[in-house]
Design a protein around this motif. Sequence first.
Motif, PDB file in Angstrom:
ATOM      1  N   MET A   1       1.264   6.004  -4.238  1.00  0.00           N
ATOM      2  CA  MET A   1       1.496   4.709  -3.600  1.00  0.00           C
ATOM      3  C   MET A   1       0.295   4.301  -2.741  1.00  0.00           C
ATOM      4  N   LEU A   2      -0.124   5.165  -1.808  1.00  0.00           N
ATOM      5  CA  LEU A   2      -1.248   4.832  -0.941  1.00  0.00           C
ATOM      6  C   LEU A   2      -2.513   5.559  -1.391  1.00  0.00           C
ATOM      7  N   LYS A   3      -3.628   4.851  -1.370  1.00  0.00           N
ATOM      8  CA  LYS A   3      -4.921   5.455  -1.643  1.00  0.00           C
ATOM      9  C   LYS A   3      -5.426   6.148  -0.383  1.00  0.00           C
ATOM     10  N   SER A   4      -6.425   7.001  -0.540  1.00  0.00           N
ATOM     11  CA  SER A   4      -6.968   7.732   0.615  1.00  0.00           C
ATOM     12  C   SER A   4      -7.511   6.772   1.661  1.00  0.00           C
ATOM     13  N   GLU A   5      -8.115   5.646   1.214  1.00  0.00           N
ATOM     14  CA  GLU A   5      -8.642   4.684   2.188  1.00  0.00           C
ATOM     15  C   GLU A   5      -7.523   3.970   2.948  1.00  0.00           C
ATOM     16  N   ASP A   6      -6.352   3.781   2.291  1.00  0.00           N
ATOM     17  CA  ASP A   6      -5.196   3.209   2.992  1.00  0.00           C
ATOM     18  C   ASP A   6      -4.731   4.142   4.103  1.00  0.00           C
ATOM     19  N   LYS A   7      -4.632   5.418   3.784  1.00  0.00           N
ATOM     20  CA  LYS A   7      -4.191   6.411   4.774  1.00  0.00           C
ATOM     21  C   LYS A   7      -5.175   6.485   5.937  1.00  0.00           C
ATOM     22  N   ALA A   8      -6.463   6.412   5.623  1.00  0.00           N
ATOM     23  CA  ALA A   8      -7.475   6.459   6.674  1.00  0.00           C
ATOM     24  C   ALA A   8      -7.391   5.220   7.564  1.00  0.00           C
ATOM     25  N   PHE A   9      -7.167   4.046   6.951  1.00  0.00           N
ATOM     26  CA  PHE A   9      -7.035   2.810   7.725  1.00  0.00           C
ATOM     27  C   PHE A   9      -5.821   2.893   8.654  1.00  0.00           C
ATOM     28  N   TYR A  10      -4.691   3.383   8.114  1.00  0.00           N
ATOM     29  CA  TYR A  10      -3.477   3.498   8.917  1.00  0.00           C
ATOM     30  C   TYR A  10      -3.684   4.456  10.092  1.00  0.00           C
ATOM     31  N   ALA A  11      -4.333   5.581   9.844  1.00  0.00           N
ATOM     32  CA  ALA A  11      -4.587   6.544  10.917  1.00  0.00           C
ATOM     33  C   ALA A  11      -5.472   5.933  12.002  1.00  0.00           C
ATOM     34  N   ARG A  12      -6.413   5.096  11.593  1.00  0.00           N
ATOM     35  CA  ARG A  12      -7.373   4.513  12.541  1.00  0.00           C
ATOM     36  C   ARG A  12      -6.811   3.289  13.255  1.00  0.00           C
ATOM     37  N   GLN A  13      -6.091   2.420  12.518  1.00  0.00           N
ATOM     38  CA  GLN A  13      -5.681   1.125  13.060  1.00  0.00           C
ATOM     39  C   GLN A  13      -4.203   1.050  13.433  1.00  0.00           C
ATOM     40  N   GLY A  14      -3.347   1.902  12.824  1.00  0.00           N
ATOM     41  CA  GLY A  14      -1.936   1.908  13.185  1.00  0.00           C
ATOM     42  C   GLY A  14      -1.067   0.932  12.422  1.00  0.00           C
ATOM     43  N   TYR A  15      -1.636   0.283  11.398  1.00  0.00           N
ATOM     44  CA  TYR A  15      -0.833  -0.630  10.584  1.00  0.00           C
ATOM     45  C   TYR A  15      -1.438  -0.715   9.191  1.00  0.00           C
ATOM     46  N   LEU A  16      -0.638  -1.213   8.253  1.00  0.00           N
ATOM     47  CA  LEU A  16      -1.085  -1.473   6.893  1.00  0.00           C
ATOM     48  C   LEU A  16      -0.493  -2.796   6.431  1.00  0.00           C
ATOM     49  N   VAL A  17      -1.219  -3.534   5.618  1.00  0.00           N
ATOM     50  CA  VAL A  17      -0.729  -4.757   5.003  1.00  0.00           C
ATOM     51  C   VAL A  17      -0.724  -4.535   3.494  1.00  0.00           C
ATOM     52  N   LEU A  18       0.477  -4.451   2.905  1.00  0.00           N
ATOM     53  CA  LEU A  18       0.632  -4.173   1.479  1.00  0.00           C
ATOM     54  C   LEU A  18       1.136  -5.431   0.785  1.00  0.00           C
ATOM     55  N   LEU A  19       0.238  -6.149   0.141  1.00  0.00           N
ATOM     56  CA  LEU A  19       0.583  -7.403  -0.519  1.00  0.00           C
ATOM     57  C   LEU A  19       1.425  -7.141  -1.766  1.00  0.00           C
ATOM     58  N   GLY A  20       2.363  -8.053  -2.043  1.00  0.00           N
ATOM     59  CA  GLY A  20       3.144  -7.985  -3.269  1.00  0.00           C
ATOM     60  C   GLY A  20       4.043  -6.776  -3.376  1.00  0.00           C
ATOM     61  N   PHE A  21       4.489  -6.253  -2.256  1.00  0.00           N
ATOM     62  CA  PHE A  21       5.320  -5.046  -2.295  1.00  0.00           C
ATOM     63  C   PHE A  21       6.707  -5.351  -2.852  1.00  0.00           C
ATOM     64  N   LYS A  22       7.219  -6.546  -2.583  1.00  0.00           N
ATOM     65  CA  LYS A  22       8.542  -6.947  -3.076  1.00  0.00           C
ATOM     66  C   LYS A  22       8.418  -8.158  -3.999  1.00  0.00           C
ATOM     67  N   ALA A  23       9.238  -8.163  -5.051  1.00  0.00           N
ATOM     68  CA  ALA A  23       9.206  -9.250  -6.033  1.00  0.00           C
ATOM     69  C   ALA A  23       9.938 -10.485  -5.521  1.00  0.00           C
ATOM     70  N   ASP A  24       9.607 -11.638  -6.098  1.00  0.00           N
ATOM     71  CA  ASP A  24      10.211 -12.905  -5.678  1.00  0.00           C
ATOM     72  C   ASP A  24      11.735 -12.867  -5.784  1.00  0.00           C
ATOM     73  N   ALA A  25      12.267 -12.250  -6.844  1.00  0.00           N
ATOM     74  CA  ALA A  25      13.718 -12.213  -7.027  1.00  0.00           C
ATOM     75  C   ALA A  25      14.398 -11.422  -5.910  1.00  0.00           C
ATOM     76  N   GLU A  26      13.777 -10.348  -5.450  1.00  0.00           N
ATOM     77  CA  GLU A  26      14.335  -9.558  -4.356  1.00  0.00           C
ATOM     78  C   GLU A  26      14.325 -10.357  -3.054  1.00  0.00           C
ATOM     79  N   LEU A  27      13.246 -11.082  -2.823  1.00  0.00           N
ATOM     80  CA  LEU A  27      13.151 -11.914  -1.616  1.00  0.00           C
ATOM     81  C   LEU A  27      14.219 -13.000  -1.632  1.00  0.00           C
ATOM     82  N   ALA A  28      14.387 -13.651  -2.780  1.00  0.00           N
ATOM     83  CA  ALA A  28      15.368 -14.733  -2.899  1.00  0.00           C
ATOM     84  C   ALA A  28      16.782 -14.214  -2.666  1.00  0.00           C
TER      85      ALA A  28
END
Length: 282
Positions: A1-28
Motif C-alpha cells: 500500500m505505502l511506498k518507502s518514500e510515503d513512510k519516510a514522509f509520514y515519519a518526518r511530517q506526521g501526515y499523508l495525503v492519499l488521492l483516490g483512496f475511495k471510489a465515487d460510488a462509496e462516497l455517494a
Amino acid sequence: MLKSEDKAFYARQGYLVLLGFKADAELAALRARAIQIADHFDPGEPGPGSGVFSTVDASVKEDAWFLASGDSVRCFLEKDALDAQGRLARPSALAVNKIGHALHELDPVFDAFSHGPALAQLAADLGLAQPRAVQSMLIFKPPGIGGEVCWHQDATYLITEPDSVTGFWFALEDANLDNGCLWVQPGGHRGPLRERFLRDGDTTRLERLDDTPWPTEREAVPLEVPAGTCVVLHGRLPHYSAPNRSAQSRQAYTLHVVDAASHWSAQNWLRPAAASAARGLG
C-alpha cells in the motif's frame, strides 16, 4: 500500500495525503446515508443534553447527549442552526454539525466504508500492530454555518500508552480554503502533547500538559484535496479547520484507530472496556 518514500514522509511530517483512496460510488453511498440519518433527527430528542456541538464551548464536553454517544449514532447541531427560541432555523440536513461516534460499528453503510483489505493494509504499513477502530464521525461543514474545529491533537482525546491513535480523514466532497479544508503543522507530531481530555464518571476535564503555543498560519499548510482523498493524521499532529462561510458544503468522514497492543486508558471519555474489544479493520 505505502511506498518507502510515503513512510519516510509520514515519519518526518506526521501526515499523508492519499488521492483516490475511495471510489465515487462509496462516497455517494456515505453522503446519502448521512443525509438520511440527519433528516430523521429530532432536535427535541436530546432531552438531558443540548445536542449542539462546538470545539469552542467547553461545556458541550459534559453534555449528557455527547457523553453517551460513544456506543451509539447521534446527531449534533451547529450552534448557529437554532433561532432565538431554540428552534431549527433550517432543514436538519443543513443544520447538523456531525454524526458520531459509533457509525463504523452500528450502521451497515458506514461499517462497509470503514473496513476492508485496503484500510487494514494501510494501518499495517503505518506500524499499527493490532489496529482497532474506536471512534467515527461524519462531519457536515454545512454551507454558511459550518463550525470551526480548533487546533488540537487527536491523542488528547483518545488515550493509550504509548500513544497510538491514528486518524483516517476521508474527503466526501472537495475540500478547499473557501469551505473549510484541513490545516496541519508539518512535523508538529514530533513536538509535545499539549492536553489530555479526561473523564471521571460524568465529569470531564482538559488537563494542560505543555504550554507550547498552537501553530501560527505561517507554520501551517492547508490541505486542499479532492473528494475520495484519505488524509492520514498522526495522533500528535496539530490540525485545524476553519469555519465554512461559503455556499458549498464540505462533508468528511473521520475514523480514529488505536493499536490494541497499547494500553487503553480507563480515563478515556469513550467507554469500551479496552481497545482490544473493538473490531479490526479487515
